[in-house]
Every structure is written in structure tokens, then in C-alpha cells.
Write an enzyme that holds these catalytic residues in place. Sequence first.
Site, PDB file in Angstrom:
ATOM      1  N   HIS A  59       0.157   3.107   2.422  1.00 31.80           N
ATOM      2  CA  HIS A  59       1.498   3.356   2.489  1.00 31.80           C
ATOM      3  C   HIS A  59       2.171   3.077   1.010  1.00 31.80           C
ATOM      4  O   HIS A  59       3.100   3.747   0.491  1.00 31.80           O
ATOM      5  CB  HIS A  59       2.516   2.091   3.386  1.00 31.80           C
ATOM      6  CG  HIS A  59       2.394   2.480   4.879  1.00 31.80           C
ATOM      7  ND1 HIS A  59       3.040   3.567   5.051  1.00 31.80           N
ATOM      8  CD2 HIS A  59       1.982   1.756   5.884  1.00 31.80           C
ATOM      9  CE1 HIS A  59       3.094   3.813   6.518  1.00 31.80           C
ATOM     10  NE2 HIS A  59       2.390   2.542   7.117  1.00 31.80           N
ATOM     11  N   GLU A  79      -2.364  -0.378   4.991  1.00 35.17           N
ATOM     12  CA  GLU A  79      -1.204  -0.921   4.386  1.00 35.17           C
ATOM     13  C   GLU A  79      -1.073  -0.425   3.056  1.00 35.17           C
ATOM     14  O   GLU A  79      -0.184  -0.193   2.581  1.00 35.17           O
ATOM     15  CB  GLU A  79      -0.905  -2.390   4.682  1.00 35.17           C
ATOM     16  CG  GLU A  79      -1.053  -2.953   5.954  1.00 35.17           C
ATOM     17  CD  GLU A  79       0.122  -2.033   6.809  1.00 35.17           C
ATOM     18  OE1 GLU A  79       1.149  -1.862   6.302  1.00 35.17           O
ATOM     19  OE2 GLU A  79       0.239  -2.083   7.972  1.00 35.17           O
TER      20      GLU A  79
HETATM   21 ZN   LIG Z   1       1.856   1.983   9.007  1.00 33.07          ZN
END
Ligand SMILES: [Zn+2]
Length: 279
Positions: free
Chosen positions: A144, A141
Amino acid sequence: MKIFFKSSVVAFALFTLILACQRVPLTGRKQFVGLVSNEQMITMSFAEYKGFMDTSKVVSLKAKDAEMIARVGGRIKTAVENYLIQNNYSQVIDGYQWEFKLVESKELNAWCMPGGKVCFYTGILPICKDEAGIAVVMGHEIAHAIASHGRERMSQAMAAQGITQLGAIGAGVATGNQQVMEIAGQVLGVGSQLGFVLPNSRKQESEADKLGLIFMSMAGYNPQNAVDFWQRMAEAGSKSQKPPKLLSTHPADETRIADLKAQLPQAQKYYQVYSGNKK
Ligand SMILES: [Zn+2]
């Protein structure tokens, strides 16, 4: 004179295009992000995050699980920041205000919004299983955000609709252009920001996997845990009638697991450096 004029226009257009692009840390992939600034993205993200947190049941840091999310997040954040600073990428985290929260929800989901706002749902904890499993999801995460995937998707969607600038941002939200607001909602909306809304998303997913493996390794978590986590995720998906939220945007298919296995040796090098430094 005329020729000079034309070539200067071309040069200007090229210059603008170059300005609108940047490279993703570690993978070196060139990406188009120029229609939204980091600052604009973060302003919108913080507004969306606040709205979500105001209406969610946040688990107290006194609880063991919430404390663990914060601890894993802090470790990966420190490792990633050190890497970015040492490699002249610190502009990527300009304006970041990291937070690592756990909220009560049966959904199997987790996300990191631009600006470093990370949220885990209690529903994903049994699949994470332990601290290393949390590190797998945390690394992915955070990747990203570090890879500016939100800005990239926002810029691509705006360009596709012929919008060349975001417009004013007032009182924490973008104002004016309705189309832009809709795009921002798609990119930043809780749970949807990871979805395959745009064709490029698949590329972003595998990039987040690759970076996530390295980030967790830099923080001292064995990257082998990523393969185990996605296998558990695939199992959870095959057992349930309604696929978990995270699986609908992150298919735990054989390709994904094979790609992760192929990337393990590179990530292991970072893990060994970390382990070596600890001795
Ligand atoms: Zn992802």
C-alpha cells in the site's frame, strides 16, 4: 496569436496533468497523486504515527513475536528497496524511515503508513500463525505504501472537493484548510487508512495483494502462504459475530482468494529467483 495562446494553455494543462500522474512500480498502473507531495504525505503520516504510538502499548523487541515482526519487516524492506533502486523507482521511498512495531490490541489489524511506519496488532498473530503468515500481511501492507495509495486517495478526495493544493504544513501537521485536514484524517487515521472510504479502494486492495505476493516472494517467503492466510482469515470472520477490523476493510471473499491463486505463478518466479540465489 489567439490560436497559439489557446494551444499553449491546453499544452500547459496537459503538462500539469502529466506531472500530477505517476506509475505504480511493478503493476505499471498510472495514478493521479499530484495534489500532495510525497514529503507532505510523510510529514502528516509521521505526526499521526507518533500520536498513535504515544498512546499505545508497544511490545518490547525482547519479546519473540515483536522480534519476528521486525525481522520479517526488515527482510521485505531490503528486498523491496533493492528492487526499487534497480528499477529506477527509488524516489518512491524518498524520506522513508522504516519502523516495524507490535502493539497490544485484540483487534485483528495491521497497517503501513506512508513513510514506512508498520504496525501489527497482537490480535492478528494467531491468524498469521507463523513467520510466513506475518510475511503475507507485511507484504500487503508495505505494498500500500510503495504504491502511494495514501497520496492517490488524498489527491482524489481533494480533487473531488475542488481543492487544488494542500496548503502549508507546519509543526508536522497540515494547517489551514479544514476540509484538507478532514481528508487527511480519513486517509491516514489509524485503522481507517485501509478502509473502503473511496470508490477506488477496491482497486488498491487487489493491487496491494498482487504486489504483496511479489514482495514476500522476493524476500524468500513462499507466496502460497497468502492463499492459506486469507482462508484462515475468512474462517475467523465466519466464526465471530463481529467481523474482525481487517476483514471489514479487506473482505476475504472467494474473488480475493481466486485472484491470489491466479497470481501465484508470477510470484513463484520471484520466489524461485530468490531460492536460486541462496543455493
Ligand atoms: Zn489492504
